[in-house]
Design an enzyme around this catalytic site. Structure first.
Site, PDB file in Angstrom:
ATOM      1  N   ARG A 103       0.827  -1.219   0.000  1.00 15.48           N
ATOM      2  CA  ARG A 103       0.000   0.000   0.000  1.00 15.48           C
ATOM      3  C   ARG A 103       0.853   1.256   0.000  1.00 15.48           C
ATOM      4  O   ARG A 103       0.530   2.232  -0.670  1.00 15.48           O
ATOM      5  CB  ARG A 103      -0.920   0.014   1.228  1.00 15.48           C
ATOM      6  CG  ARG A 103      -1.952  -1.086   1.213  1.00 15.48           C
ATOM      7  CD  ARG A 103      -2.691  -1.136   2.530  1.00 15.48           C
ATOM      8  NE  ARG A 103      -3.712  -0.118   2.588  1.00 15.48           N
ATOM      9  CZ  ARG A 103      -5.004  -0.334   2.339  1.00 15.48           C
ATOM     10  NH1 ARG A 103      -5.432  -1.532   2.043  1.00 15.48           N
ATOM     11  NH2 ARG A 103      -5.859   0.633   2.393  1.00 15.48           N
ATOM     12  N   TYR A 205      -0.150 -13.508   0.636  1.00 14.67           N
ATOM     13  CA  TYR A 205       0.407 -13.329  -0.713  1.00 14.67           C
ATOM     14  C   TYR A 205       1.700 -12.513  -0.636  1.00 14.67           C
ATOM     15  O   TYR A 205       1.910 -11.768   0.317  1.00 14.67           O
ATOM     16  CB  TYR A 205      -0.609 -12.706  -1.680  1.00 14.67           C
ATOM     17  CG  TYR A 205      -1.253 -11.409  -1.241  1.00 14.67           C
ATOM     18  CD1 TYR A 205      -0.645 -10.187  -1.459  1.00 14.67           C
ATOM     19  CD2 TYR A 205      -2.497 -11.413  -0.622  1.00 14.67           C
ATOM     20  CE1 TYR A 205      -1.262  -8.997  -1.073  1.00 14.67           C
ATOM     21  CE2 TYR A 205      -3.116 -10.228  -0.231  1.00 14.67           C
ATOM     22  CZ  TYR A 205      -2.485  -9.030  -0.467  1.00 14.67           C
ATOM     23  OH  TYR A 205      -3.103  -7.857  -0.080  1.00 14.67           O
ATOM     24  N   ASP A 283     -14.397   4.623   0.033  1.00 13.15           N
ATOM     25  CA  ASP A 283     -15.029   4.112   1.255  1.00 13.15           C
ATOM     26  C   ASP A 283     -16.038   5.109   1.835  1.00 13.15           C
ATOM     27  O   ASP A 283     -16.943   4.704   2.570  1.00 13.15           O
ATOM     28  CB  ASP A 283     -13.972   3.814   2.325  1.00 13.15           C
ATOM     29  CG  ASP A 283     -13.340   2.433   2.153  1.00 13.15           C
ATOM     30  OD1 ASP A 283     -13.601   1.789   1.120  1.00 13.15           O
ATOM     31  OD2 ASP A 283     -12.585   2.007   3.046  1.00 13.15           O
TER      32      ASP A 283
HETATM   33  C1  LIG Z   1      -8.503  -6.312   5.904  1.00 12.11           C
HETATM   34  C2  LIG Z   1      -8.679  -5.465   4.672  1.00 12.11           C
HETATM   35  C3  LIG Z   1      -8.060  -5.847   3.482  1.00 12.11           C
HETATM   36  C4  LIG Z   1      -8.275  -5.110   2.299  1.00 12.11           C
HETATM   37  N1  LIG Z   1      -7.675  -5.535   1.140  1.00 12.11           N
HETATM   38  C5  LIG Z   1      -7.987  -4.903  -0.024  1.00 12.11           C
HETATM   39  C6  LIG Z   1      -7.433  -5.354  -1.273  1.00 12.11           C
HETATM   40  O1  LIG Z   1      -6.660  -6.320  -1.321  1.00 12.11           O
HETATM   41  N2  LIG Z   1      -7.792  -4.705  -2.417  1.00 12.11           N
HETATM   42  C7  LIG Z   1      -8.641  -3.636  -2.382  1.00 12.11           C
HETATM   43  O2  LIG Z   1      -8.976  -3.089  -3.456  1.00 12.11           O
HETATM   44  N3  LIG Z   1      -9.137  -3.154  -1.221  1.00 12.11           N
HETATM   45  C8  LIG Z   1      -8.831  -3.748  -0.041  1.00 12.11           C
HETATM   46  N4  LIG Z   1      -9.328  -3.275   1.130  1.00 12.11           N
HETATM   47  C9  LIG Z   1     -10.173  -2.051   1.114  1.00 12.11           C
HETATM   48  C10 LIG Z   1      -9.350  -0.779   0.937  1.00 12.11           C
HETATM   49  O3  LIG Z   1      -8.326  -0.732   1.912  1.00 12.11           O
HETATM   50  C11 LIG Z   1     -10.225   0.469   1.067  1.00 12.11           C
HETATM   51  O4  LIG Z   1     -11.427   0.281   0.375  1.00 12.11           O
HETATM   52  C12 LIG Z   1      -9.508   1.691   0.471  1.00 12.11           C
HETATM   53  O5  LIG Z   1      -8.321   1.958   1.165  1.00 12.11           O
HETATM   54  C13 LIG Z   1     -10.421   2.921   0.506  1.00 12.11           C
HETATM   55  O6  LIG Z   1      -9.737   4.049   0.031  1.00 12.11           O
HETATM   56  P1  LIG Z   1     -10.267   5.502   0.335  1.00 12.11           P
HETATM   57  O7  LIG Z   1      -9.307   6.424  -0.344  1.00 12.11           O
HETATM   58  O8  LIG Z   1     -11.703   5.607   0.003  1.00 12.11           O
HETATM   59  O9  LIG Z   1     -10.189   5.668   1.912  1.00 12.11           O
HETATM   60  P2  LIG Z   1      -8.944   5.633   2.880  1.00 12.11           P
HETATM   61  O10 LIG Z   1      -7.852   4.775   2.337  1.00 12.11           O
HETATM   62  O11 LIG Z   1      -9.477   5.337   4.228  1.00 12.11           O
HETATM   63  O12 LIG Z   1      -8.384   7.148   2.871  1.00 12.11           O
HETATM   64  C14 LIG Z   1      -9.058   8.194   3.516  1.00 12.11           C
HETATM   65  C15 LIG Z   1      -8.063   9.331   3.741  1.00 12.11           C
HETATM   66  O13 LIG Z   1      -8.775  10.461   4.219  1.00 12.11           O
HETATM   67  C16 LIG Z   1      -8.102  11.006   5.345  1.00 12.11           C
HETATM   68  N5  LIG Z   1      -9.127  11.644   6.178  1.00 12.11           N
HETATM   69  C17 LIG Z   1     -10.082  11.019   6.924  1.00 12.11           C
HETATM   70  N6  LIG Z   1     -10.869  11.912   7.539  1.00 12.11           N
HETATM   71  C18 LIG Z   1     -10.404  13.134   7.175  1.00 12.11           C
HETATM   72  C19 LIG Z   1     -10.792  14.463   7.499  1.00 12.11           C
HETATM   73  N7  LIG Z   1     -11.821  14.693   8.313  1.00 12.11           N
HETATM   74  N8  LIG Z   1     -10.105  15.501   6.947  1.00 12.11           N
HETATM   75  C20 LIG Z   1      -9.065  15.267   6.108  1.00 12.11           C
HETATM   76  N9  LIG Z   1      -8.625  14.033   5.787  1.00 12.11           N
HETATM   77  C21 LIG Z   1      -9.298  12.975   6.307  1.00 12.11           C
HETATM   78  C22 LIG Z   1      -7.448   9.797   6.006  1.00 12.11           C
HETATM   79  O14 LIG Z   1      -6.379  10.187   6.848  1.00 12.11           O
HETATM   80  C23 LIG Z   1      -7.013   9.004   4.792  1.00 12.11           C
HETATM   81  O15 LIG Z   1      -5.746   9.423   4.328  1.00 12.11           O
HETATM   82  C24 LIG Z   1      -9.107  -3.958   2.330  1.00 12.11           C
HETATM   83  C25 LIG Z   1      -9.670  -3.539   3.531  1.00 12.11           C
HETATM   84  C26 LIG Z   1      -9.480  -4.288   4.699  1.00 12.11           C
HETATM   85  C27 LIG Z   1     -10.144  -3.848   5.980  1.00 12.11           C
END
Ligand SMILES: Cc1cc2nc3c(=O)[nH]c(=O)nc-3n(C[C@H](O)[C@H](O)[C@H](O)COP(=O)(O)OP(=O)(O)OC[C@H]3O[C@@H](n4cnc5c(N)ncnc54)[C@H](O)[C@@H]3O)c2cc1C
Length: 381
Positions: A103, A205, A283
């Protein structure tokens, strides 16, 4: 056409959206709450549908240079002695690549791409509210506020924009927790292995050219755990939960020195993704259980589609039309998947494993094609 945007959140979805918008000429400010952009030490499976977006942004080779491992297969094993139950041959994806990525490496590649596209990245800026309006506003913890023609809420599971865009939602504990750990890699094959035991499974993996192994271990249990990677756990708890698993899982778990614990929750997919000029992404819109490894892949798809809609001058609501049904289908498939790995010894487990075994030997193409709707979906076409 949108001329300026604020992206809240510098995770995989936010960085990708910022880059995709900026590469199309939008002036983008990305605000991240953390003092630096980092990622947990863990792996990510990037399937062809997510990789299509990274390729379209010109980032595939940068990932390869950082040691992304091209996966050849997913193997399902029985927990006692690691006997193979079924094998999904990922080489059947015909020219499409399925990668195992660290990651932190993906985030580093995305940060660099965002900087090269002139995204202004502001760290240590925590948003406390998003006010959807024709010119949406982001309010920050330090009392400041900023407006833009597009505000992208890519702030993950606990999004501050989610409630103001879609209204309140509640999450439900699934009765499952996931541990995550990295260990030095004793097995060099580019294969994801899923070891299935009663009420539990372990996925492992290789990462970084095969130097390390990523472990995700899932257990059904009643005790609740927090949703997020802030909670460390004692590796002894992980080992105890999988004490009846045979080698090589047992040996791998013996090597774990640090482990994080994540409570798995089921969230509804947001009903409304767009309000005026504010949009949910990743997410923040559709938290997904990890059983299809699609959360980050969906966030990559969202980012591309949102950027395209924003610059074509279409109504922003088109983004939701293009994305919601697909995300909901993937989320639902992931929710329905865990039980298949967790069957208790007995006739159902025997029959299910036998069907998987026969299917993978006699009709490997059919086994693989059941995932076509996920992997062959290319939002950049
Ligand atoms: C056990 C597990 C395994 C996984 N494996 C996989 C995989 O193999 N492949 C896959 O596709 N997905 C996988 N996922 C899912 C994946 O990790 C998430 O869906 C993905 O990281 C979501 O990305 P995002 O950018 O939406 O959110 P996030 O990665 O959560 O990023 C959100 C960002 O916003 C910031 N933030 C939060 N609140 C605020 C705020 N109020 N103000 C400013 N900044 C803020 C945070 O600090 C963070 O940097 C897995 C999840 C889990 C739990």
């Amino acid at each position: 056409m949108v001329r300026n945007a604020i992206v809240v959140g510098g995770g995989i979805g936010g960085l990708t959206a910022a880059t995709a918008l900026a590469q199309r000429g939008v002036a983008v400010t990305l605000t991240e709450q953390a003092p630096e952009i980092t990622e947990v030490g863990a792996g990510l499976q990037i399937s062809p549908n997510g990789l299509a977006v990274l390729r379209a942004l010109g980032l595939e080779q940068a990932l390869d240079r950082r040691g992304a491992v091209q996966a050849e297969a997913v193997v399902l094993e029985d927990f006692r002695k690691g006997r193979q139950v079924a094998r999904l041959d990922l080489r059947r994806l015909q020219g499409q690549r399925y990668l195992f990525v660290h990651r932190a490496d993906l985030v580093a590649v995305l940060v660099r791409a965002a900087q090269e596209a002139n995204v202004s990245i502001e760290l240590g800026r925590r948003a406390v509210a998003v006010v959807p309006a024709p010119l949406s506003e982001v309010r920050y913890e330090d009392g400041s506020a900023a407006r833009a023609e597009l505000v992208v809420c890519a702030d993950g599971l606990h999004s501050v924009g989610r409630e103001s865009i879609t209204g309140p939602t509640t999450a439900q504990f699934t009765g499952q927790v996931a541990w995550r750990a990295l260990v030095p890699n004793p097995e060099k094959e580019p294969i994801a292995k899923v070891t299935m035991g009663p009420g539990r499974h372990v996925v492992r993996y290789p990462l970084r050219g095969g130097d390390m192994t990523n472990i995700v271990a899932v257990q059904e249990r009643e005790a609740w755990a927090e949703e997020g990677w802030h909670q460390s756990d004692d590796p002894a708890n992980l080992r105890a939960a999988f004490a009846d698993f045979g080698d090589p899982v047992r040996a791998l778990l013996a090597a774990v020195e640090e482990v994080k614990l994540w409570g798995l929750f089921r969230h509804p997919v947001a009903e409304t993704w767009v309000k005026h000029s504010a949009a949910l992404l990743g997410d923040a819109a559709h938290p997904t259980l990890p059983f299809m490894a699609q959360g980050a892949n969906l966030a990559l798809e969202d980012a591309w589609v949102l950027a395209r809609v924003a610059v074509t001058g279409d109504d922003l609501s088109r983004y939701q039309v293009l994305r919601r049904a697909r995300a909901a289908r993937v989320v639902s498939a992931a929710s329905g998947n865990a039980w298949k790995y967790h069957l208790r010894p007995g006739p159902v487990r025997w029959a299910a494993h036998r069907a998987l075994s026969m299917g993978s030997r006699l009709a490997p193409g059919v086994m693989m094609s059941q995932f076509d709707w996920i992997y062959r979906h290319d939002v950049t076409d």
